[in-house]
Every structure is written in C-alpha cells, then in structure tokens.
Design a protein around this motif. Structure first.
Motif, PDB file in Angstrom:
ATOM      1  N   ASN A   1       0.715   6.982   7.270  1.00 54.79           N
ATOM      2  CA  ASN A   1       1.597   8.131   7.065  1.00 54.79           C
ATOM      3  C   ASN A   1       1.248   8.795   5.737  1.00 54.79           C
ATOM      4  O   ASN A   1       1.703   8.368   4.675  1.00 54.79           O
TER       5      ASN A   1
ATOM      6  N   LYS B   1       2.193  11.373   4.364  1.00 57.96           N
ATOM      7  CA  LYS B   1       3.289  12.022   3.636  1.00 57.96           C
ATOM      8  C   LYS B   1       4.135  11.009   2.855  1.00 57.96           C
ATOM      9  O   LYS B   1       5.040  11.389   2.116  1.00 57.96           O
ATOM     10  N   ASP B   2       3.833   9.746   3.060  1.00 60.82           N
ATOM     11  CA  ASP B   2       4.599   8.676   2.409  1.00 60.82           C
ATOM     12  C   ASP B   2       3.971   8.326   1.058  1.00 60.82           C
ATOM     13  O   ASP B   2       2.825   7.912   0.995  1.00 60.82           O
TER      14      ASP B   2
ATOM     15  N   SER C   1       6.042   6.513  -1.233  1.00 65.71           N
ATOM     16  CA  SER C   1       6.977   5.562  -1.835  1.00 65.71           C
ATOM     17  C   SER C   1       6.761   4.115  -1.404  1.00 65.71           C
ATOM     18  O   SER C   1       6.950   3.199  -2.209  1.00 65.71           O
ATOM     19  N   SER C   2       6.378   3.871  -0.142  1.00 63.09           N
ATOM     20  CA  SER C   2       6.194   2.490   0.295  1.00 63.09           C
ATOM     21  C   SER C   2       5.006   1.869  -0.430  1.00 63.09           C
ATOM     22  O   SER C   2       4.072   2.570  -0.837  1.00 63.09           O
TER      23      SER C   2
ATOM     24  N   ARG D   1       1.621   3.922  -1.185  1.00 65.15           N
ATOM     25  CA  ARG D   1       1.409   4.238  -2.601  1.00 65.15           C
ATOM     26  C   ARG D   1       0.085   3.640  -3.071  1.00 65.15           C
ATOM     27  O   ARG D   1      -0.684   4.277  -3.800  1.00 65.15           O
TER      28      ARG D   1
END
Length: 476
Positions: A14, A16-17, A19-20, A24
């Motif tokens: 993903n 667009k992620d 934060s995980s 990251r």
C-alpha cells in the motif's frame, strides 16, 4: 508479563501507507538505497573534470571503475551475514554513516592514488542493495515479497541514473553561490556524502528490524523470529546450498549485465549510430530510469506465478525472462538501424530489469534462516558479472582499436579516429552477442533450482498474517 504485538508482515504493498512499520520501512529503505546508489555513481557525470583536475591516465580512469565494482563484491558478502546476526536496521545505519566518509573525502583528494582509494571504499556503499532486500523480505508476506523487493530495489537503482541529471544541477547551483567551477564537482560529492550521513540517523530512529521489533529487543524479551538459528549455522547452510550459487550466476547474468551495458552503451551508440554524446547519454539515462517500473514488474509476475504454480512457478518465470533477455541482447548486437536498435534496446532494458526483480522473488524462499547471507552472496554475483563482462568487452575493444590504429598509421587523424570507432563498435557488438548467448544459457541453468514440498507449504503458510504465535521463546 504477556507481550502484545500490534504489527505483522504486510500482505499488500500500500504505497499510500506511511505509518505502519512495514510500509514506513519500505519507503525509508528505498530512499536510503537511492541515496547510496546516487553517491556510488555520483562521480560519473564529473569524470571529465576529474581527469583534467587530477591528471588521470586512461588506465587510471578505467581502474577507478573496476575498484568501485570490486569493493562492492566483498562488502555484499560481509553485509549479508551481518544482517542475519545484528539485523538490517543497525547494518544500514552504520553503512550510511561510514559509507559517507569516502564520498566526502573523495571531494578533497589531490592525487590519482587518493582518488582510486576513495573509489574502492565508496564501492562498499553498494552493499546497501543487500540490506534493502533483507529488510523488505522481513517486512512482507510471501504473496507480495517479490513485488516489494523488486520495487524497493528498482527505485533505489534509479539513483545510479538520476545522478546524471541531479549532480550537474547541484554543481550549477554551487557555482551560482560563488564556488569556482573547477571545485564544483568536489563540493557536489561532499554534499552527497553529508546527505548519506544524515540518512543514517533517520534510519536508526525511524525503522525496525521486523514488524514485531528489533532483533536486540526481541532477544531481550526472550523472543526470536520463528525458525531463526545462529548466524554461523545459517551462513554455512547458505554456502552449501547449490541453489544459492545458481542464483549467484543468475544475478550476474542480469544485474551484472545491466551495469556493464549501461557503462558501455554511450560509446557504443556514438560509434555504431553516429550519435552525439548528449543524445547517446539521454538514451542511456532513459534506460536506467526504466527501473522505476521494470524491476517491479519482474517481482510482480514472480509473485503471480508463485500464486499459480507455487515456488516452481517463480523459477519458471525467472527462466523465461532470462531467456528473453539473452535473445534481446543478441538481436540488438546485430542491428545497424537506429530506430530498430532503440526498440530492441528498450526490450532488453525491460527484460534485464524484470529478471533482477524475478531473481529476488525467489531468493527469500531458499532458506529463511539465512536471508541476509543468501542475499549477500547473490547480490555479490551481480558485481562479479559486471566485472567479468566489462573485462571481456575491454579486452576485445582494446585489441581491435589498436589493430585499427596500426593499420591506419600515417593516415590523417580523422581517418584514424573513424577506423578506431568502427573497430570499437564491431568489437563491442561481438561482445554483446557472446554475453547474450551466455545469459540465455544461464536461463536454462536456472531450471535446476528445486524446492521441497515442505518449502512449498512454508511459503503458503507465510501468507497468513503473523501474530504473537509466530514468535517462539529463544530457549524453545
């Protein structure tokens, strides 16, 4: 006290992620890899200035290229083993911090010898590829690991092409600030080194070794990644596994050949199709920038074939794309039409980069207890392939050029140079033909890579989102 883990291996990429932990890490490791390749090849756009400033002979110029590649071979072998023992986070941090030093020092050299020594140690930063592959392999499940590995590696590889655009722009900006034009290449390298150093700090504070935490923390909690054994055992197992050495040859036949073709294509296009240096350089640059998507495609199709046919499917796709790569290079070597030549060059570029992605869609499944060691060995194969291919082309071209000059002794300089260019083009063309045949044969060799029924079951099980149950006490 029961420990609760809130993260797990990612089962999809993903973009667009941010934060995980897996995503990251994906973004940070991709950018770190980009910066390492940017710094590794940062001197390339300035070589005419370096030759003039330091008085390099043609032999010294060529030796600087060989030293940079040679240093990477040993660094990749070592860093893989260290990743298995200490984790990719600390290894990348120290590689960026220490690797920035020769980049900075290279901007301060005064003699050819000092320059050559810096080029040798700058080559060590090329080991960043191995850490990137190890880190993404630890962060993503088997259904997507090939795509993740290929994308991070492809975007990182772009650093080796992007510097052709960005480094001259940095130099121009430096000159605009009042720095002497003769010193612009030096300051540009210093800036690249400082950025790498800062990235090392970012890597330490914003990434983790695994979705569950860092190696050191997990051991302190009495936890280990399931199946993890002592580093020494894993490394020895990696050395004894015939599949590792086949993948070593495979990566030599894709990444190694990409490096060699990328390094010789400027002159070949000029000599064969009478292009000027700027036009030839732009074509080669576009070839390098195809890493933005081409390598990802290799990992993506590796994952798709893995879903359809299991681990054997990944191998079969790798075999097919290697065969296509060989055919494209053989065909390109015989073409004298510019338009047709560019078509087959694009096809070769696409296939060679897809083969790189496909290779590292197979690597994580050879032995999960030694992902770092295996990645290091296979990654080193790429540089060995580049070295051997470059030596082949250099030897053929040098002999042909000298023969042409001898045959035209006493002729005008224009006629002698034309004869030399034609001889060089013919020699490199025959070299590309030989290399293409060897790549095709390597594809057939890759058919011998086999996986057990247990390997297939473990790969399928890895697609299940990990929980605390995936971690076992270290004394279990």
């Amino acid at each position: 006290m029961k420990i609760t883990f809130t993260s797990a291996k990612a089962t999809r990429l993903n973009l667009k992620d941010f934060s995980s932990i897996p995503m990251r890490t994906f973004w940070i490791t991709s950018f770190a890899f980009f910066l390492c390749f940017f710094a590794w090849f940062g001197i390339v756009p300035f070589m005419p200035d370096v030759v003039r400033d330091l008085g390099l002979t043609p032999a010294q110029k060529w030796n600087s290229v060989i030293l940079a590649v040679s240093g990477t071979v040993f660094a990749r072998l070592i860093i893989g083993k260290l990743c298995d023992k200490h984790g990719p986070r600390l290894c990348y941090t120290w590689l960026l911090l220490l690797g920035s030093i020769p980049v900075i020092v290279c901007g301060l050299v005064k003699t050819p010898f000092q320059f050559l020594i810096c080029r040798l140690f700058i080559g060590f930063i090329g080991a960043s590829f191995v850490i990137t592959q190890v880190h993404t392999s630890l962060m993503f499940a088997s259904n997507i690991v090939g795509t993740a590995n290929a994308t991070s590696a492809g975007w990182g590889n772009m650093g080796g092409g992007a510097n052709r655009l960005i480094m001259p722009l940095i130099a121009t900006g430096i000159i605009g600030l009042g720095v002497a034009e003769a010193d612009a290449w030096r300051v540009s390298l210093i800036i690249a080194g400082v950025v790498c150093f800062l990235m090392g700090i970012v890597y330490f504070y914003f990434t983790k070794d695994t979705p569950e935490g860092n190696f050191k923390e997990l051991k302190a909690q009495g936890k280990e990644i399931k199946g993890k054994k002592k580093d020494e055992v894993g490394f020895l197992e990696a050395l004894k596994d015939y599949r590792v050495w086949i993948l070593f040859i495979v990566y030599a036949a894709c990444f190694g050949i990409e490096l060699t073709v990328y390094g010789t294509m400027d002159d070949y296009l000029q000599n064969t199709f009478s292009l000027n240096r700027i036009t030839a350089g732009n074509i080669v640059l576009s070839f390098a920038l195809m890493n933005l998507f081409a390598r990802t495609l290799g990992g993506y199709f590796g994952d798709k074939f893995g879903k359809l046919k299991g681990l054997r499917g990944r191998v079969l796709f790798l075999v097919a794309i290697l065969a296509i790569e060989g055919v494209m290079l053989v065909t390109f070597s015989a073409i004298t039409s510019l338009v047709v030549g560019i078509i087959f060059l694009v096809a070769f570029s696409l296939s060679v980069q897809m083969a790189e992605g496909a290779t590292f869609s197979v690597v994580p499944f050879i032995n999960k207890k030694a992902i770092g060691s295996i990645s290091g060995i296979v990654g080193a194969g790429g540089n060995v392939g580049a070295f051997l291919a470059a030596m082949l082309l250099k030897s053929k071209s040098a002999v042909a050029e000298q023969a042409a000059l001898n045959a035209n002794e006493g002729a005008s300089e224009k006629i002698a140079k034309l004869a030399q260019s034609e001889a060089a083009a013919a020699a490199v063309s025959s070299g590309y033909f030989i290399i293409g045949i060897l790549v095709f044969v390597t594809g057939i060799l890759a058919l011998t890579i086999k996986f057990s029924t247990a390997d297939e079951k473990n790969a399928a099980a890895d697609q299940v989102i990990p929980t605390e149950e995936n971690l076992l006490p270290s004394n279990a």
